[in-house]
Design a protein around this motif. Structure first.
Motif, PDB file in Angstrom:
ATOM      1  N   UNK A  13       0.842  -1.196   0.000  1.00 47.70           N
ATOM      2  CA  UNK A  13       0.000   0.000   0.000  1.00 47.70           C
ATOM      3  C   UNK A  13       0.879   1.249   0.000  1.00 47.70           C
ATOM      4  N   UNK A  14       0.616   2.155  -0.903  1.00 45.38           N
ATOM      5  CA  UNK A  14       1.356   3.413  -0.999  1.00 45.38           C
ATOM      6  C   UNK A  14       1.015   4.303   0.195  1.00 45.38           C
ATOM      7  N   UNK A  15       2.028   4.733   0.931  1.00 43.67           N
ATOM      8  CA  UNK A  15       1.809   5.630   2.069  1.00 43.67           C
ATOM      9  C   UNK A  15       2.213   7.067   1.764  1.00 43.67           C
ATOM     10  N   UNK A  16       2.911   7.267   0.644  1.00 42.63           N
ATOM     11  CA  UNK A  16       3.405   8.614   0.318  1.00 42.63           C
ATOM     12  C   UNK A  16       2.438   9.403  -0.553  1.00 42.63           C
ATOM     13  N   UNK A  27       7.269   2.563  -5.988  1.00 42.04           N
ATOM     14  CA  UNK A  27       8.633   2.994  -5.724  1.00 42.04           C
ATOM     15  C   UNK A  27       8.833   4.495  -5.724  1.00 42.04           C
ATOM     16  N   UNK A  28       7.778   5.268  -5.936  1.00 45.27           N
ATOM     17  CA  UNK A  28       7.891   6.730  -5.991  1.00 45.27           C
ATOM     18  C   UNK A  28       8.316   7.349  -4.671  1.00 45.27           C
ATOM     19  N   UNK A  29       8.243   6.605  -3.584  1.00 44.17           N
ATOM     20  CA  UNK A  29       8.624   7.123  -2.266  1.00 44.17           C
ATOM     21  C   UNK A  29      10.142   7.209  -2.087  1.00 44.17           C
ATOM     22  N   UNK A  30      10.908   6.613  -2.989  1.00 47.75           N
ATOM     23  CA  UNK A  30      12.369   6.593  -2.835  1.00 47.75           C
ATOM     24  C   UNK A  30      12.895   8.006  -2.625  1.00 47.75           C
ATOM     25  N   UNK A  34       8.953   7.954   3.648  1.00 47.51           N
ATOM     26  CA  UNK A  34       7.845   7.004   3.556  1.00 47.51           C
ATOM     27  C   UNK A  34       8.317   5.619   3.130  1.00 47.51           C
ATOM     28  N   UNK A  35       7.612   4.596   3.630  1.00 49.63           N
ATOM     29  CA  UNK A  35       7.803   3.218   3.181  1.00 49.63           C
ATOM     30  C   UNK A  35       6.408   2.621   2.978  1.00 49.63           C
ATOM     31  N   UNK A  36       6.259   1.698   2.033  1.00 52.13           N
ATOM     32  CA  UNK A  36       4.943   1.112   1.805  1.00 52.13           C
ATOM     33  C   UNK A  36       4.512   0.221   2.965  1.00 52.13           C
TER      34      UNK A  36
END
Length: 67
Positions: A13-16, A27-30, A34-36
């Motif tokens: 789940x995307x958290x960002x 992977x857009x949080x890199x 944030x981490x999924x």
């Protein structure tokens, strides 16, 4: 958002909020803090996944978007 999920499969789940669909990590949080959120479901069926990131029960929608 209503999405069919499979039992015992790992989902991220995307958290960002930066992923293309806003729901699943791409992977857009890199480079951010944030981490999924890794999760599974015990039953294959339709689930309502939070897209607004305001839910108290991530990744599942609790209606917070309507408040």
């Amino acid at each position: 958002m209503a999405i069919n999920l499979e039992a015992n499969k790992e989902y991220y789940y995307c958290t960002c909020g930066k992923s293309e669909d806003g729901i699943f990590c791409n992977g857009s949080h890199k480079g951010t803090e944030f981490t999924p959120k890794v999760f599974t479901v015990s039953e294959t069926k339709e689930y309502h996944i939070c897209g607004c990131k305001k839910t108290a029960n991530p990744p599942f929608c609790d209606g917070s978007h309507a408040k």
